[in-house]
Design a protein around this motif. Sequence first.
Motif, PDB file in Angstrom:
ATOM      1  N   LEU A 195       0.840  -0.986  -0.172  1.00 31.76           N
ATOM      2  CA  LEU A 195       0.079   0.091   0.027  1.00 31.76           C
ATOM      3  C   LEU A 195       0.827   1.214  -0.055  1.00 31.76           C
ATOM      4  CD1 LEU A 195      -2.860  -1.085   2.568  1.00 31.76           C
ATOM      5  CD2 LEU A 195      -3.131  -0.740   0.001  1.00 31.76           C
ATOM      6  N   ILE A 196       2.027   1.210   0.908  1.00 30.76           N
ATOM      7  CA  ILE A 196       2.714   2.350   0.655  1.00 30.76           C
ATOM      8  C   ILE A 196       3.383   2.643  -0.637  1.00 30.76           C
ATOM      9  CG2 ILE A 196       4.994   3.243   1.759  1.00 30.76           C
ATOM     10  CD1 ILE A 196       3.810   1.662   4.629  1.00 30.76           C
ATOM     11  N   PHE A 197       3.815   1.744  -1.229  1.00 26.33           N
ATOM     12  CA  PHE A 197       4.557   1.886  -2.256  1.00 26.33           C
ATOM     13  C   PHE A 197       3.527   2.231  -3.539  1.00 26.33           C
ATOM     14  CE2 PHE A 197       8.079  -0.671  -1.299  1.00 26.33           C
ATOM     15  CZ  PHE A 197       9.272  -0.319  -2.081  1.00 26.33           C
ATOM     16  N   ALA A 198       2.334   1.584  -3.605  1.00 28.79           N
ATOM     17  CA  ALA A 198       1.292   2.211  -4.260  1.00 28.79           C
ATOM     18  C   ALA A 198       0.576   3.600  -4.242  1.00 28.79           C
ATOM     19  CB  ALA A 198      -0.095   1.281  -4.140  1.00 28.79           C
ATOM     20  N   ALA A 199       0.912   4.115  -2.837  1.00 28.87           N
ATOM     21  CA  ALA A 199       0.608   5.477  -2.429  1.00 28.87           C
ATOM     22  C   ALA A 199       1.553   6.427  -2.729  1.00 28.87           C
ATOM     23  CB  ALA A 199       0.271   5.335  -1.023  1.00 28.87           C
ATOM     24  N   GLY A 200       2.958   5.962  -3.327  1.00 29.28           N
ATOM     25  CA  GLY A 200       3.798   6.607  -3.857  1.00 29.28           C
ATOM     26  C   GLY A 200       4.989   7.009  -2.600  1.00 29.28           C
ATOM     27  N   GLY A 201       5.051   6.057  -1.660  1.00 33.15           N
ATOM     28  CA  GLY A 201       6.030   6.430  -0.333  1.00 33.15           C
ATOM     29  C   GLY A 201       7.186   5.509  -0.333  1.00 33.15           C
ATOM     30  N   GLY A 202       7.245   4.579  -1.390  1.00 33.57           N
ATOM     31  CA  GLY A 202       8.274   3.510  -1.193  1.00 33.57           C
ATOM     32  C   GLY A 202       9.677   3.971  -1.080  1.00 33.57           C
ATOM     33  N   GLU A 203       9.916   5.096  -1.326  1.00 34.12           N
ATOM     34  CA  GLU A 203      11.294   5.432  -1.096  1.00 34.12           C
ATOM     35  C   GLU A 203      11.479   5.817   0.520  1.00 34.12           C
ATOM     36  OE1 GLU A 203      12.221   8.656  -3.785  1.00 34.12           O
ATOM     37  OE2 GLU A 203      12.439   7.252  -5.555  1.00 34.12           O
ATOM     38  N   ARG A 204      10.414   6.086   1.106  1.00 37.14           N
ATOM     39  CA  ARG A 204      10.345   6.599   2.528  1.00 37.14           C
ATOM     40  C   ARG A 204      10.621   5.218   3.305  1.00 37.14           C
ATOM     41  NH1 ARG A 204       7.454  11.451   2.402  1.00 37.14           N
ATOM     42  NH2 ARG A 204       7.890  12.506   0.348  1.00 37.14           N
ATOM     43  N   LEU A 205      10.281   3.910   2.910  1.00 39.84           N
ATOM     44  CA  LEU A 205      10.422   2.743   3.664  1.00 39.84           C
ATOM     45  C   LEU A 205      12.057   2.459   4.050  1.00 39.84           C
ATOM     46  CD1 LEU A 205       7.694   0.400   1.905  1.00 39.84           C
ATOM     47  CD2 LEU A 205       7.937   1.238   4.305  1.00 39.84           C
ATOM     48  N   VAL A 206      12.215   2.564   5.465  1.00 46.72           N
ATOM     49  CA  VAL A 206      13.493   2.156   5.811  1.00 46.72           C
ATOM     50  C   VAL A 206      13.812   0.844   6.385  1.00 46.72           C
ATOM     51  CG1 VAL A 206      14.309   4.525   6.322  1.00 46.72           C
ATOM     52  CG2 VAL A 206      13.327   3.342   8.234  1.00 46.72           C
ATOM     53  N   GLY A 207      12.479   0.200   6.635  1.00 48.87           N
ATOM     54  CA  GLY A 207      12.238  -1.184   7.253  1.00 48.87           C
ATOM     55  C   GLY A 207      11.038  -1.811   6.935  1.00 48.87           C
ATOM     56  N   VAL A 208      10.934  -3.312   6.597  1.00 48.88           N
ATOM     57  CA  VAL A 208       9.850  -3.890   6.464  1.00 48.88           C
ATOM     58  C   VAL A 208      10.189  -5.290   7.277  1.00 48.88           C
ATOM     59  CG1 VAL A 208       9.336  -2.664   4.404  1.00 48.88           C
ATOM     60  CG2 VAL A 208      10.976  -4.897   4.232  1.00 48.88           C
ATOM     61  N   VAL A 209       8.993  -6.021   6.910  1.00 49.38           N
ATOM     62  CA  VAL A 209       9.100  -7.500   7.635  1.00 49.38           C
ATOM     63  C   VAL A 209       9.108  -8.657   6.375  1.00 49.38           C
ATOM     64  CG1 VAL A 209       7.709  -6.988   9.761  1.00 49.38           C
ATOM     65  CG2 VAL A 209       6.311  -7.588   7.590  1.00 49.38           C
ATOM     66  N   GLU A 210       9.435  -9.675   7.000  1.00 47.33           N
ATOM     67  CA  GLU A 210       9.408 -10.742   5.794  1.00 47.33           C
ATOM     68  C   GLU A 210       8.182 -10.785   5.055  1.00 47.33           C
ATOM     69  OE1 GLU A 210      12.016 -12.417   5.053  1.00 47.33           O
ATOM     70  OE2 GLU A 210      13.464 -11.809   6.529  1.00 47.33           O
ATOM     71  N   PHE A 211       8.498 -11.403   3.698  1.00 45.89           N
ATOM     72  CA  PHE A 211       7.433 -11.642   2.799  1.00 45.89           C
ATOM     73  C   PHE A 211       6.866 -10.057   2.172  1.00 45.89           C
ATOM     74  CE2 PHE A 211       6.613 -15.084   5.999  1.00 45.89           C
ATOM     75  CZ  PHE A 211       7.223 -16.130   5.259  1.00 45.89           C
ATOM     76  N   SER A 212       7.604  -9.247   2.362  1.00 42.94           N
ATOM     77  CA  SER A 212       7.341  -7.866   1.825  1.00 42.94           C
ATOM     78  C   SER A 212       8.054  -7.974   0.420  1.00 42.94           C
ATOM     79  CB  SER A 212       7.886  -6.780   2.600  1.00 42.94           C
ATOM     80  OG  SER A 212       7.031  -6.564   3.727  1.00 42.94           O
ATOM     81  N   ASP A 213       7.567  -8.552  -0.549  1.00 46.70           N
ATOM     82  CA  ASP A 213       8.080  -8.900  -1.705  1.00 46.70           C
ATOM     83  C   ASP A 213       7.716  -8.122  -3.144  1.00 46.70           C
ATOM     84  OD1 ASP A 213       5.324 -10.296  -1.702  1.00 46.70           O
ATOM     85  OD2 ASP A 213       6.400 -11.540  -3.336  1.00 46.70           O
ATOM     86  N   TYR A 214       6.645  -7.206  -2.842  1.00 40.66           N
ATOM     87  CA  TYR A 214       5.943  -6.461  -4.041  1.00 40.66           C
ATOM     88  C   TYR A 214       5.844  -5.095  -3.608  1.00 40.66           C
ATOM     89  CZ  TYR A 214       3.094  -5.403  -7.884  1.00 40.66           C
ATOM     90  OH  TYR A 214       2.712  -5.139  -9.124  1.00 40.66           O
ATOM     91  N   PRO A 215       6.424  -3.973  -4.473  1.00 46.21           N
ATOM     92  CA  PRO A 215       6.890  -4.509  -5.704  1.00 46.21           C
ATOM     93  C   PRO A 215       8.291  -4.888  -5.690  1.00 46.21           C
ATOM     94  CG  PRO A 215       6.985  -1.940  -5.588  1.00 46.21           C
ATOM     95  CD  PRO A 215       6.181  -2.586  -4.291  1.00 46.21           C
ATOM     96  N   GLU A 216       9.255  -5.011  -6.635  1.00 52.00           N
ATOM     97  CA  GLU A 216      10.515  -5.751  -6.602  1.00 52.00           C
ATOM     98  C   GLU A 216      11.363  -4.794  -5.569  1.00 52.00           C
ATOM     99  OE1 GLU A 216      13.082  -8.580  -7.409  1.00 52.00           O
ATOM    100  OE2 GLU A 216      11.218  -8.499  -8.296  1.00 52.00           O
ATOM    101  N   ALA A 217      11.253  -3.578  -5.624  1.00 48.84           N
ATOM    102  CA  ALA A 217      11.943  -2.595  -4.841  1.00 48.84           C
ATOM    103  C   ALA A 217      11.937  -3.051  -3.317  1.00 48.84           C
ATOM    104  CB  ALA A 217      11.654  -1.203  -5.186  1.00 48.84           C
ATOM    105  N   ALA A 218      10.720  -3.555  -2.877  1.00 45.93           N
ATOM    106  CA  ALA A 218      10.693  -3.995  -1.364  1.00 45.93           C
ATOM    107  C   ALA A 218      11.636  -5.003  -0.928  1.00 45.93           C
ATOM    108  CB  ALA A 218       9.128  -4.269  -1.384  1.00 45.93           C
ATOM    109  N   LYS A 219      12.111  -5.732  -1.980  1.00 41.94           N
ATOM    110  CA  LYS A 219      12.863  -6.937  -1.508  1.00 41.94           C
ATOM    111  C   LYS A 219      14.217  -6.438  -0.989  1.00 41.94           C
ATOM    112  CE  LYS A 219      10.897 -10.077  -4.751  1.00 41.94           C
ATOM    113  NZ  LYS A 219      11.199 -11.037  -6.002  1.00 41.94           N
ATOM    114  N   ALA A 220      14.645  -5.251  -1.251  1.00 43.80           N
ATOM    115  CA  ALA A 220      15.953  -4.719  -1.020  1.00 43.80           C
ATOM    116  C   ALA A 220      15.838  -3.974   0.327  1.00 43.80           C
ATOM    117  CB  ALA A 220      16.452  -3.765  -2.068  1.00 43.80           C
ATOM    118  N   ILE A 221      14.817  -3.818   0.935  1.00 43.84           N
ATOM    119  CA  ILE A 221      14.756  -3.032   2.182  1.00 43.84           C
ATOM    120  C   ILE A 221      14.898  -3.897   3.460  1.00 43.84           C
ATOM    121  CG2 ILE A 221      13.137  -1.577   3.687  1.00 43.84           C
ATOM    122  CD1 ILE A 221      11.494  -0.853   1.021  1.00 43.84           C
TER     123      ILE A 221
END
Length: 304
Positions: free
Chosen positions: A59-85
């Motif tokens: 949802l955060i990526f879809a809302a345009g805030g993906g670049e603000r993410l500094v931490g996520v939990v396992e299985f956060s696999d979409y979009p592709e950029a989420a895998k690098a967080i």
Amino acid sequence: MKPNVLSRGLRLVLGWAWLGAALAASAQPVTVGDDHGRTVTLPRAAQRVISLAPHATELIFAAGGGERLVGVVEFSDYPEAAKAIRRVGDNKAVDLEAVAALKPDLIVVWRHGNARRQLEKLGHLGIPVYESDPRRLDDIPGALERLGRLLGTSAQATQAADSYRQQLQSLRDRYAGRPPVTTFYQVWRQPLKTLNDEHMVSDVIRLCGGVNVFGKLEPLVPTLSDEAVLQANPEFMFAASMGATHSHRPVDSLDGWKRFPRLTAVQRGNLFYVNGDLINRPTPRVLQGAALICEAMEEVRGRR
């Protein structure tokens, strides 16, 4: 040459003006209500965000805030950029020290996945917490817009929300009035579990013209007997296939039902699988899963 110079200069001035307005807007306090009615207030748009649920990451990526993410939990696999967080745990166990070290100004959680005790500990960190829990297909665009306000990305969030609404309405228009299809969704085989009408999966079933044969049961995830399914005799049965969230366990196969050849769904070959991440995550991708299920139901109608 002079008109071109003036034009470039004007564009530069307008560009700086737009940037200044955007920065000024992001510096203003922002207040929204989360999905459980709690008021969340930030002194300015969030710059460092941690998501503690895969759907919230989407949802955060879809809302345009993906670049603000500094931490996520396992299985956060979409979009592709989420895998690098950076990972800070999973839905049930979060590394609170890692969370604090990342110095977030907003944490997005899911009450049903994140353990209540850990949510209480997060509250002690003094970091604003937003609870994301869309329950209906119609809840998703609002969730995008609220996150957009928190992240200072309202323009992108509004665009994503409008696109979602249009796609949802298109599906409703296409399948409105279609003959009903009695449906059983198998969440788990041992023990046998399904979902009732309070879950978004049932919203998808209704969207396609289906009727959840166990929709009136309690609780949200009822436990069943084989006999109950045989008595309900659904015309259509489906289960979740591999997705990131399901990759840690085998698919809960529907093949076992083939030993009951008089079961209508078995008799007519109406056993279907859909990527679990497309129907169990309350994100814009749920409409991809819905479209697949609606198409499958059309095939079911064609086999009558």
